[in-house]
Design an enzyme around this catalytic site. Structure first.
Site, PDB file in Angstrom:
ATOM      1  N   LYS A 187       0.860  -1.185   0.000  1.00 30.39           N
ATOM      2  CA  LYS A 187       0.000   0.000   0.000  1.00 30.39           C
ATOM      3  C   LYS A 187       0.901   1.241   0.000  1.00 30.39           C
ATOM      4  CE  LYS A 187      -3.764  -2.154   2.651  1.00 30.39           C
ATOM      5  NZ  LYS A 187      -4.868  -2.056   1.684  1.00 30.39           N
ATOM      6  N   ARG A 193      -9.449 -12.619   2.377  1.00 31.71           N
ATOM      7  CA  ARG A 193     -10.176 -13.817   1.931  1.00 31.71           C
ATOM      8  C   ARG A 193      -9.308 -15.068   2.072  1.00 31.71           C
ATOM      9  NH1 ARG A 193     -10.650 -10.883  -3.752  1.00 31.71           N
ATOM     10  NH2 ARG A 193     -10.656  -9.214  -2.193  1.00 31.71           N
TER      11      ARG A 193
END
Length: 514
Positions: A274, A349
């Site tokens: 990020k 996930r």
């Protein structure tokens, strides 16, 4: 863990004559309808001198109220199609901050002429939850400065019953724990300390706590979680944990709720780092696991009957380093599904998938099981739904109207959600491109700019966990709802500085605990 205790007050005049309270918060759309002629006259006289009354929060001295502290807080309009009980939630947030600033420690809340329709049926208890949201201070601050930074001890609720106060007190307890777990910085709430908080939270309770810390066991049973954790293993205090919570009620079990919560204590994005300031606030990426633990706390405190709750929390750090996982890797899951990594910033996930597989197998032996994943999963959910949770459901859950019920109850408790669904395009999106793998974890673009960016991850979770084999066409359909709280997990969408909201604790509690 302390928080303001709600106290029932039978009628408004009782507040005026009580020594238990030291301030009075009046929340109203129309301040001319106060249920006491003398105070009504006083407020009217004040309104002639102060034009702010009815337009913004006003604090004034009044001999007729407890502690001589009077806080007048307008709701704004209440009767439009889009008005809801959050008018009272938001009003109480502002008003209680003013009460605290005056030195009040035991305020009472009175709602003037609240609408009698079903939209506002919980208005006074929702106002209490709004006050608690405003009063919560971060765990690190309380540990450093002392619990005195949260001085308010009790909040009187005019018109509430003891039963309704007991109910909302349980919700508040769970929300408080969820805010602590979500809102605490990444070292104070690194995986081992997250697990320790849970152990302390449920000590001497009717919730059993199991913590898995051995990485060899995690690697064997939860290979996708272990992949996410790989780069964190160089730092002992960042080692992952699996936290398992089980609440078993006394008496007969009529329903079993099974949860997997995403507990990314910090998400750097991994190899897909990020950048551009987007890493700040990623200590809140554990909001899903936090809300699940908070829900279990609420159920436990209320000693709910008939409902068993099982929660698996994946508590892990997505670090960057020489051993971090990278796109193009293929990971074989607990189910034997070969997952090709599309983007390492789509780690949540992966962290949940194998726990979901395990809890799916457990569900087969439980009474009327319903499965949920709860996660701050995608920027797309925040972009598409704004300050609401996104509920993505499979066929059996849709048939049972589970998401609709959660969303409808959330509307009554200032904990809103939007109903979504899984479609064929979501499953098509993650189909493999070669025979080397069975499913793609994601594309390599940000979810916020990907069509159906919050829906297709549910399809991935279903395939990776084997839940895709328990749809309406199976011999054992299992309802499954994926709850993405990326949009409403923190106030105002401010991941770095916004207070955690304990999203979905109230709506789930109101749906299943009666």
């Amino acid at each position: 863990m302390a928080f303001p205790i709600p106290s029932p007050v039978s009628d408004f005049n009782h507040v005026l004559n009580s020594s238990k309270f030291d301030s009075l918060i009046i929340i109203a759309n129309d301040f001319t309808k106060i249920a006491n002629d003398e105070l009504n006259t006083t407020v009217h006289a004040l309104s002639l001198l102060d034009s702010r009354i009815g337009k913004q929060v006003v604090v004034t001295i009044c001999d007729q109220v407890p502690g001589k502290r009077l806080i007048l807080m307008p709701t704004g309009k209440l009767n439009r199609d889009y008005d809801d009980v959050r008018r009272y939630f938001d009003a109480a947030k502002k008003a209680v901050v003013e009460a605290k600033a005056t030195g009040s420690i035991n305020p009472a809340i009175y709602l003037v002429d609240a609408p009698s329709n079903s939209v506002y049926q919980n208005a006074v208890t929702v106002a209490y939850l709004g006050a608690c949201q405003a009063l919560w201070q971060p765990l690190e601050a309380r540990e450093h400065l002392g619990e005195s930074i949260e001085p308010i001890q009790n909040i009187g609720l005019v018109g509430a019953t003891q039963a309704s106060c007991d109910y909302v007190k349980a919700i508040a307890a769970g929300q408080y724990a969820a805010r602590d777990l979500c809102g605490t910085e990444p070292e104070r709430m690194a995986p081992p300390k997250f697990a320790q908080y849970c152990e302390t939270l449920f000590a001497n309770s009717n919730v059993s706590v199991e913590v898995i810390s051995d990485f060899d066991e995690i690697n064997k049973n939860y290979p996708m979680m272990a992949t996410v954790a790989r780069a964190s293993m160089a730092v002992k205090r960042h080692h992952p944990r699996v936290v398992k919570l089980t609440y078993s009620p006394e008496g007969e079990i009529n329903k079993t709720l099974l949860f997997v919560g995403k507990g990314l204590v910090y998400d750097t994005g991994g190899a897909d780092l990020k950048v551009g300031g987007h890493m700040s606030g990623m200590s809140r990426d554990k909001g899903g696991a936090a809300s699940v633990a908070g829900f279990v706390k609420s159920v436990s405190d209320y000693q709910a009957k008939g409902v068993k709750v099982v929660a698996y929390l994946t508590v892990v750090r997505n670090s960057i380093g020489s051993d971090c996982f990278v796109p193009d890797e293929i990971i074989t899951t607990r189910e034997g599904v070969r997952v090709r990594i599309g983007n390492t910033d789509a780690e949540g996930r992966l962290a949940m998938g194998d726990l979901l597989s395990e809890i799916k197998d457990l569900a087969k032996t439980e009474v009327k099981p319903e499965i949920f994943t709860v996660a701050t999963l995608t920027g797309h959910a925040a972009r598409a739904m704004g300050p609401y949770a996104a509920l993505v459901e499979n066929g059996p859950a849709r048939n049972a109207k589970i998401s609709r019920n959660i969303a409808d109850n959330g509307d009554l408790w200032a904990d809103g959600a939007e109903v979504s669904r899984s479609r064929r395009e979501d499953y098509d999106f993650i189909q493999p491109h070669t025979l080397a793998d069975d499913v793609l974890s994601s594309n390599n673009a940000p979810s916020a700019v990907t069509a159906r960016g919050h829906q297709f991850p549910m399809a991935f979770l279903a395939i990776a966990s084997g839940l895709d084999k328990h749809g309406n066409d199976s011999s054992m359909p299992i309802p499954y709802v994926h709850i993405d709280i990326a949009g409403n997990g923190v106030e105002g969408g401010d991941w770095q500085h916004g207070k955690p909201t304990a999203a979905s604790v109230a709506s789930l509690f109101a749906t299943y605990i009666k």
